[in-house]
Design a protein around this motif. Structure first.
Motif, PDB file in Angstrom:
ATOM      1  N   UNK A  89      67.506  39.538  64.443  1.00 50.37           N
ATOM      2  CA  UNK A  89      66.237  39.901  65.043  1.00 50.37           C
ATOM      3  C   UNK A  89      65.107  39.139  64.357  1.00 50.37           C
ATOM      4  N   UNK A  90      64.119  38.748  65.157  1.00 48.25           N
ATOM      5  CA  UNK A  90      62.899  38.181  64.565  1.00 48.25           C
ATOM      6  C   UNK A  90      61.771  39.126  64.929  1.00 48.25           C
ATOM      7  N   UNK A  91      61.091  39.643  63.917  1.00 47.02           N
ATOM      8  CA  UNK A  91      59.962  40.531  64.176  1.00 47.02           C
ATOM      9  C   UNK A  91      58.673  39.781  63.924  1.00 47.02           C
ATOM     10  N   UNK A  92      57.733  39.951  64.852  1.00 44.93           N
ATOM     11  CA  UNK A  92      56.428  39.297  64.729  1.00 44.93           C
ATOM     12  C   UNK A  92      55.428  40.435  64.655  1.00 44.93           C
ATOM     13  N   UNK A  93      54.614  40.436  63.572  1.00 46.16           N
ATOM     14  CA  UNK A  93      53.860  41.679  63.395  1.00 46.16           C
ATOM     15  C   UNK A  93      52.450  41.514  62.853  1.00 46.16           C
ATOM     16  N   UNK A  94      51.456  40.956  63.542  1.00 45.58           N
ATOM     17  CA  UNK A  94      51.577  39.910  64.560  1.00 45.58           C
ATOM     18  C   UNK A  94      51.516  38.512  63.953  1.00 45.58           C
ATOM     19  N   UNK A  95      51.008  38.387  62.685  1.00 50.07           N
ATOM     20  CA  UNK A  95      50.865  37.042  62.116  1.00 50.07           C
ATOM     21  C   UNK A  95      51.902  36.712  61.052  1.00 50.07           C
ATOM     22  N   UNK A  96      52.891  37.549  60.915  1.00 44.01           N
ATOM     23  CA  UNK A  96      53.969  37.201  59.978  1.00 44.01           C
ATOM     24  C   UNK A  96      55.306  37.325  60.704  1.00 44.01           C
ATOM     25  N   UNK A  97      56.270  36.624  60.199  1.00 48.55           N
ATOM     26  CA  UNK A  97      57.592  36.636  60.827  1.00 48.55           C
ATOM     27  C   UNK A  97      58.598  37.270  59.882  1.00 48.55           C
ATOM     28  N   UNK A  98      59.366  38.208  60.394  1.00 51.70           N
ATOM     29  CA  UNK A  98      60.447  38.790  59.599  1.00 51.70           C
ATOM     30  C   UNK A  98      61.760  38.383  60.245  1.00 51.70           C
ATOM     31  N   UNK A  99      62.571  37.699  59.477  1.00 49.74           N
ATOM     32  CA  UNK A  99      63.864  37.231  59.994  1.00 49.74           C
ATOM     33  C   UNK A  99      64.970  38.134  59.489  1.00 49.74           C
TER      34      UNK A  99
ATOM     35  N   UNK B 183      73.453  33.528  72.489  1.00 45.71           N
ATOM     36  CA  UNK B 183      72.043  33.499  72.862  1.00 45.71           C
ATOM     37  C   UNK B 183      71.167  33.111  71.687  1.00 45.71           C
ATOM     38  N   UNK B 184      69.879  33.336  71.870  1.00 44.59           N
ATOM     39  CA  UNK B 184      68.925  32.918  70.825  1.00 44.59           C
ATOM     40  C   UNK B 184      67.994  34.067  70.450  1.00 44.59           C
ATOM     41  N   UNK B 185      67.390  33.912  69.311  1.00 45.81           N
ATOM     42  CA  UNK B 185      66.233  34.735  68.949  1.00 45.81           C
ATOM     43  C   UNK B 185      65.074  33.760  68.879  1.00 45.81           C
ATOM     44  N   UNK B 186      63.972  34.153  69.473  1.00 45.44           N
ATOM     45  CA  UNK B 186      62.839  33.251  69.613  1.00 45.44           C
ATOM     46  C   UNK B 186      61.569  33.954  69.169  1.00 45.44           C
ATOM     47  N   UNK B 187      60.711  33.239  68.486  1.00 42.37           N
ATOM     48  CA  UNK B 187      59.448  33.840  68.054  1.00 42.37           C
ATOM     49  C   UNK B 187      58.385  32.754  67.878  1.00 42.37           C
ATOM     50  N   UNK B 188      57.210  33.051  68.327  1.00 39.64           N
ATOM     51  CA  UNK B 188      56.103  32.113  68.174  1.00 39.64           C
ATOM     52  C   UNK B 188      54.952  32.808  67.473  1.00 39.64           C
ATOM     53  N   UNK B 189      54.412  32.177  66.468  1.00 43.15           N
ATOM     54  CA  UNK B 189      53.182  32.711  65.848  1.00 43.15           C
ATOM     55  C   UNK B 189      52.121  31.626  65.924  1.00 43.15           C
ATOM     56  N   UNK B 190      50.925  32.051  66.206  1.00 40.84           N
ATOM     57  CA  UNK B 190      49.829  31.080  66.270  1.00 40.84           C
ATOM     58  C   UNK B 190      48.550  31.775  65.834  1.00 40.84           C
ATOM     59  N   UNK B 191      47.685  30.990  65.198  1.00 45.80           N
ATOM     60  CA  UNK B 191      46.455  31.609  64.688  1.00 45.80           C
ATOM     61  C   UNK B 191      45.549  32.083  65.811  1.00 45.80           C
ATOM     62  N   UNK B 192      44.748  33.094  65.523  1.00 47.27           N
ATOM     63  CA  UNK B 192      43.788  33.569  66.497  1.00 47.27           C
ATOM     64  C   UNK B 192      42.618  32.592  66.498  1.00 47.27           C
ATOM     65  N   UNK B 193      42.526  31.822  67.583  1.00 48.84           N
ATOM     66  CA  UNK B 193      41.523  30.744  67.603  1.00 48.84           C
ATOM     67  C   UNK B 193      40.353  31.047  68.549  1.00 48.84           C
TER      68      UNK B 193
END
Lengths: 124, 210
Positions: A103-113, A62-72
């Motif tokens: 695991x990919x953690x999104x917290x919320x504007x940084x990514x921890x791999x 399977x995959x680990x997926x994460x998206x981060x995007x600026x608060x616009x």
């Protein structure tokens, strides 16, 4: 060794949804962590999960997926116009194979791999 | 002839009316968030029976389950819906994860295979929902991609969403964090297992489908 593969928006922009998903999955199945400029559409994200499930095998868990995007919020109208003209290239999408990326953690504007210790796993 | 025509028309209208009345209320979320526990709570409260089995082992629900025409009443209001409990959506499934729960290898492999099909089935059912309860485990980080993907999809389809922050009976639960993760949605904290805050949940449910 980890391989990070950058996928610029210009490379996926001309592709159909099907081809985008196929391209990402092909790279992930080569044990590469994909860093894609921009975001997939919501239906493409679920299609990616669905296609991942259809392709699970002994070697592909399977995959680990994460998206981060600026608060616009403040630039809503400007952002909307840009998206209409050149596509949604804001943010970053990270997709990695589950056997490497634990695991990919999104917290919320940084990514921890969090990655698996592949060498230790092999020794077992 | 006229009578037959009249009966036919009234029959068609009756069926249309009936179909609209029973809306499809889906329960979505990642594995082990408490979707089936919530479905069981609703079913026990209003029809006196359970929907499905629950377990600490992830992917206990591996098929879409449905209970039709559940009628609930709250403060003189009445609501009838078909409740659809879906398998947990995941991006990875590894049978070795089930071995940690002491499942025999054969059973673990079978569970993984069925869970895979369950995820696909759950995604396919997204299209037909009229409203959705997204159940998240309030003790975990709400910014998981599965949560964001489900909610993003429902928003793109204009399907009304109520975020249910489950397991508030556990000290680690943090509803504020769930609220800040989904500021555009109503969030209701409950313990589906213990029945905490269920009244407020039903109030939110009525607001969701009004």
């Amino acid at each position: 060794m980890l391989t990070l593969q950058f996928l610029p928006y210009s490379e996926i922009e001309p592709l159909s949804s099907n081809s985008r998903i196929r391209k990402i999955l092909n790279l992930v199945r080569e044990n590469k962590i994909v860093l894609m400029e921009g975001r997939l559409k919501p239906n493409e994200e679920t299609d990616l999960i669905q296609r991942t499930m259809e392709n699970l095998s002994k070697d592909f868990k399977g995959i680990e997926l994460c998206t981060v995007y600026p608060n616009v919020k403040d630039k809503f109208l400007k952002g909307l116009l840009v998206n209409i003209l050149i596509g949604d290239r804001t943010g970053l999408t990270v997709v990695g194979p589950a056997n490497i990326v634990k695991e990919i953690k999104r917290d919320p504007n940084k990514i921890l791999l969090l990655t698996e210790n592949v060498r230790r796993k092999r020794k077992k | 002839m006229i009578i037959r025509l009249r009966d036919f028309i009234s029959n068609v209208f009756y069926k249309l009316f009936q179909q609209r009345k029973s809306l499809k209320l889906g329960i979505y979320g990642p594995p082990n968030a408490g979707k089936t526990t919530l479905a069981n709570r609703i079913c026990r409260d209003w029809i006196g029976e359970e929907m499905g089995s629950v377990s600490k082992i992830p992917h206990e629900t591996r098929n879409v389950q449905q209970k039709e025409k559940i009628k609930i009443k709250h403060k003189r209001k009445e609501l009838t819906f078909n409740l659809i409990d879906t398998p947990g959506i995941a991006t990875k499934i590894d049978y070795e994860d089930f071995l940690k729960f002491r499942l025999p290898q054969k059973e673990a492999k079978k569970r993984a295979k069925e869970a895979t099909k369950g995820v696909i089935e759950a995604i396919k059912w997204l299209d037909g929902m009229d409203a959705v309860l997204v159940v998240v485990d309030a003790t975990l980080n709400p910014y998981s991609q599965v949560n964001l993907t489900i909610i993003g999809n429902l928003a793109a389809r204009n399907i009304p969403v109520l975020v249910v922050a489950n397991k508030i009976d556990i000290r680690k639960a943090n509803i504020k964090k769930v609220e800040s993760a989904f500021p555009q949605y109503e969030v209701v904290g409950i313990s589906a297992e213990k029945g905490h805050n269920v009244e407020e949940f039903y109030e939110s449910l009525f607001r969701l489908v009004k």
